[in-house]
Enzyme design. Structure first.
Site, PDB file in Angstrom:
ATOM      1  N   ARG A  44       0.858  -1.184   0.000  1.00 44.93           N
ATOM      2  CA  ARG A  44       0.000   0.000   0.000  1.00 44.93           C
ATOM      3  C   ARG A  44       0.892   1.231   0.000  1.00 44.93           C
ATOM      4  O   ARG A  44       1.672   1.456   0.918  1.00 44.93           O
ATOM      5  CB  ARG A  44      -0.905  -0.001   1.239  1.00 44.93           C
ATOM      6  CG  ARG A  44      -1.882   1.180   1.317  1.00 44.93           C
ATOM      7  CD  ARG A  44      -2.741   1.031   2.563  1.00 44.93           C
ATOM      8  NE  ARG A  44      -3.781   2.047   2.654  1.00 44.93           N
ATOM      9  CZ  ARG A  44      -3.660   3.206   3.302  1.00 44.93           C
ATOM     10  NH1 ARG A  44      -2.518   3.511   3.911  1.00 44.93           N
ATOM     11  NH2 ARG A  44      -4.665   4.063   3.338  1.00 44.93           N
ATOM     12  N   SER A 113     -13.246  -4.256  -1.025  1.00 41.85           N
ATOM     13  CA  SER A 113     -13.688  -3.674   0.233  1.00 41.85           C
ATOM     14  C   SER A 113     -15.206  -3.559   0.241  1.00 41.85           C
ATOM     15  O   SER A 113     -15.783  -2.915  -0.642  1.00 41.85           O
ATOM     16  CB  SER A 113     -13.078  -2.276   0.428  1.00 41.85           C
ATOM     17  OG  SER A 113     -11.680  -2.356   0.550  1.00 41.85           O
ATOM     18  N   LYS A 142      -6.095   5.508   7.595  1.00 39.53           N
ATOM     19  CA  LYS A 142      -6.944   5.894   6.475  1.00 39.53           C
ATOM     20  C   LYS A 142      -7.891   6.980   6.981  1.00 39.53           C
ATOM     21  O   LYS A 142      -8.837   6.712   7.715  1.00 39.53           O
ATOM     22  CB  LYS A 142      -7.730   4.679   5.958  1.00 39.53           C
ATOM     23  CG  LYS A 142      -8.412   4.899   4.619  1.00 39.53           C
ATOM     24  CD  LYS A 142      -9.017   3.583   4.120  1.00 39.53           C
ATOM     25  CE  LYS A 142      -9.527   3.692   2.687  1.00 39.53           C
ATOM     26  NZ  LYS A 142     -10.625   4.633   2.522  1.00 39.53           N
TER      27      LYS A 142
END
Length: 231
Positions: A44, A113, A142
């Site tokens: 990520r 997701s 996040k």
């Protein structure tokens, strides 16, 4: 070369994230987690160029394959395919899921997701190999993650997904994985719990043990409730 466990059996997904020392330190933390029993690394990186990201992914693939671990790339299906990664994880604002599945047929792994029943059904229809749901707890990794999901939501999603693995993510640290797995998650994905740890390997080891123990508890409870059901 170490033989890889079936994807659905993996207990902990380690997601890369900022760490003092930059990429080499992130990579080394992920590899320490693999050595401790985590078997999936998800790359990520929201700031690198596509070329830089592909180079990082290729480096991880080269190392992780020898260690029996899977490599996924967050958000970027194109980079995952270019680097020879095992899969990609896509959110609801990324490439449309059905299109992604057409571009990347199995055995390439696609995780989506989905935090609601509606999005979980959509993920299944699009051919998800696993579904990620969260945030499980408050998270700083996040900023637009939203409010934490009720723990009961993981049980609701588990019932909807059938055999498709459910992975909880968001603010999960040691001690926080077990309640999610007892509720219905099959695995957890973590960033700060490993990337922010002084000893990433030990942090991963504790999480793997916690998830496996909670899985065993859930299986034992299910066996008591349904003593005549096999498997």
């Amino acid at each position: 070369m170490i033989e890889r466990a079936p994807f659905a059996e993996v207990a902990v997904h380690v997601v890369t994230g900022p760490r003092p020392g930059g990429w080499p330190a992130e990579r080394d933390a992920a590899l320490a987690a693999i050595s401790a029993g985590a078997r999936i690394v998800q790359l990520r990186d929201k700031t690198s160029s596509a070329r830089e990201l592909a180079e990082k992914a290729h480096e991880l693939v080269t190392i992780c394959r020898k260690r029996g671990a899977y490599v996924l790339v967050n958000d970027r299906l194109d980079v995952a395919l270019a680097a020879g990664a095992d899969g990609a994880h896509l959110g609801e604002s990324d490439l449309p899921w059905r299109a992604a599945r057409r571009i990347a047929p199995r055995p390439f792994v696609l995780g989506f997701s989905a935090a609601t029943a509606e999005s979980a059904r959509e993920a299944l229809a699009a051919g998800a190999d696993y579904v990620g749901a969260g945030p499980a707890y408050v998270t700083g990794s996040k900023l637009d993650a939203g409010d934490p999901l009720p723990t009961a939501r993981f049980g609701e999603l588990r019932a909807l997904l059938g055999e498709t693995p459910l992975v909880a993510i968001g603010g999960i640290a040691s001690g926080g994985a077990a309640p999610l797995v007892r509720a219905g998650a099959d695995a957890v994905a973590v960033i700060s719990a490993v990337m922010g740890a002084d000893d990433p390997g030990e942090a991963a080891r504790r999480l793997v043990a916690e998830v496996l123990a909670a899985r065993a508890e859930r299986a034992a409870l299910a066996a008591k409730r349904h003593p005549h059901k096999r498997g």
